[in-house]
Design a protein around this motif. Sequence first.
Motif, PDB file in Angstrom:
ATOM      1  N   SER A  11       5.032  -1.102  -6.413  1.00 39.76           N
ATOM      2  CA  SER A  11       4.949  -1.790  -5.134  1.00 39.76           C
ATOM      3  C   SER A  11       5.918  -1.152  -4.140  1.00 39.76           C
ATOM      4  O   SER A  11       5.580  -0.924  -2.984  1.00 39.76           O
ATOM      5  N   GLN A  12       7.145  -0.900  -4.651  1.00 37.39           N
ATOM      6  CA  GLN A  12       8.131  -0.249  -3.774  1.00 37.39           C
ATOM      7  C   GLN A  12       7.662   1.154  -3.392  1.00 37.39           C
ATOM      8  O   GLN A  12       7.817   1.579  -2.250  1.00 37.39           O
ATOM      9  N   LEU A  14       4.560   2.184  -3.208  1.00 37.99           N
ATOM     10  CA  LEU A  14       3.487   2.028  -2.230  1.00 37.99           C
ATOM     11  C   LEU A  14       4.077   1.747  -0.840  1.00 37.99           C
ATOM     12  O   LEU A  14       3.611   2.276   0.153  1.00 37.99           O
ATOM     13  N   GLY A  15       5.098   0.888  -0.815  1.00 38.80           N
ATOM     14  CA  GLY A  15       5.762   0.583   0.454  1.00 38.80           C
ATOM     15  C   GLY A  15       6.375   1.839   1.045  1.00 38.80           C
ATOM     16  O   GLY A  15       6.286   2.086   2.247  1.00 38.80           O
ATOM     17  N   LYS A  16       6.996   2.665   0.146  1.00 36.72           N
ATOM     18  CA  LYS A  16       7.607   3.902   0.640  1.00 36.72           C
ATOM     19  C   LYS A  16       6.553   4.874   1.125  1.00 36.72           C
ATOM     20  O   LYS A  16       6.718   5.534   2.150  1.00 36.72           O
ATOM     21  N   GLU A  17       5.419   4.938   0.384  1.00 35.58           N
ATOM     22  CA  GLU A  17       4.342   5.823   0.809  1.00 35.58           C
ATOM     23  C   GLU A  17       3.794   5.380   2.165  1.00 35.58           C
ATOM     24  O   GLU A  17       3.477   6.191   3.025  1.00 35.58           O
ATOM     25  N   LYS A  18       3.673   4.042   2.334  1.00 37.37           N
ATOM     26  CA  LYS A  18       3.229   3.520   3.630  1.00 37.37           C
ATOM     27  C   LYS A  18       4.231   3.896   4.716  1.00 37.37           C
ATOM     28  O   LYS A  18       3.847   4.287   5.828  1.00 37.37           O
ATOM     29  N   ASP A  19       5.521   3.766   4.366  1.00 37.97           N
ATOM     30  CA  ASP A  19       6.557   4.144   5.336  1.00 37.97           C
ATOM     31  C   ASP A  19       6.450   5.627   5.683  1.00 37.97           C
ATOM     32  O   ASP A  19       6.552   6.022   6.840  1.00 37.97           O
ATOM     33  N   LEU A  21       3.762   7.536   5.403  1.00 34.98           N
ATOM     34  CA  LEU A  21       2.550   7.721   6.211  1.00 34.98           C
ATOM     35  C   LEU A  21       2.803   7.265   7.654  1.00 34.98           C
ATOM     36  O   LEU A  21       2.379   7.921   8.612  1.00 34.98           O
ATOM     37  N   SER A  22       3.472   6.158   7.811  1.00 36.62           N
ATOM     38  CA  SER A  22       3.784   5.646   9.140  1.00 36.62           C
ATOM     39  C   SER A  22       4.680   6.641   9.881  1.00 36.62           C
ATOM     40  O   SER A  22       4.459   6.922  11.066  1.00 36.62           O
ATOM     41  N   LYS A  25       2.647   9.569  10.879  1.00 37.65           N
ATOM     42  CA  LYS A  25       1.864   9.237  12.083  1.00 37.65           C
ATOM     43  C   LYS A  25       2.755   9.303  13.332  1.00 37.65           C
ATOM     44  O   LYS A  25       2.367   9.828  14.361  1.00 37.65           O
TER      45      LYS A  25
END
Length: 142
Positions: A11-12, A14-19, A21-22, A25
């Motif tokens: 989960s962490q 995934l959160g880091k990957e989202k971060d 990716l963000s 971007k």
Amino acid sequence: EGILQIDELKSQLLGKEKDVLSLRKERTSFEANISQLQSELVEVKLLNHSYIDDKETGEQLQKQVASAEDELKDSFTQIYNLKAELADKSASFEEERATYEEQIAELKIKSEEMENNLLEGILQIDELKSQLLGKEKDVLSL
């Protein structure tokens, strides 16, 4: 408990990957903004050069206009001076003409007087001739 930790770590992650990716971007957006700003900077530089060229051209044109105005003022001054000189010469000419006309009138009067005197002289000569002829007749008749 290990599975929960793995899920938590996933989960962490995934959160880091989202971060990530963000952030990617945002980085892409910033790069696009930087590219846009660089393009605008180039346009501004071109406009600035154009403005400088236009300003220099405008200054040159202002100098040319000022020079043309000076030449025009000089021309008007010359015309004014020539008109004044012409007026002076015209006045002088009129005075001389009036003087010559007076002299011509006086010479005409003198000429007429001389002509009258000449005619009187001719009449006197004719009178004397006539008297002389009369005397000759008197002498011949004696």
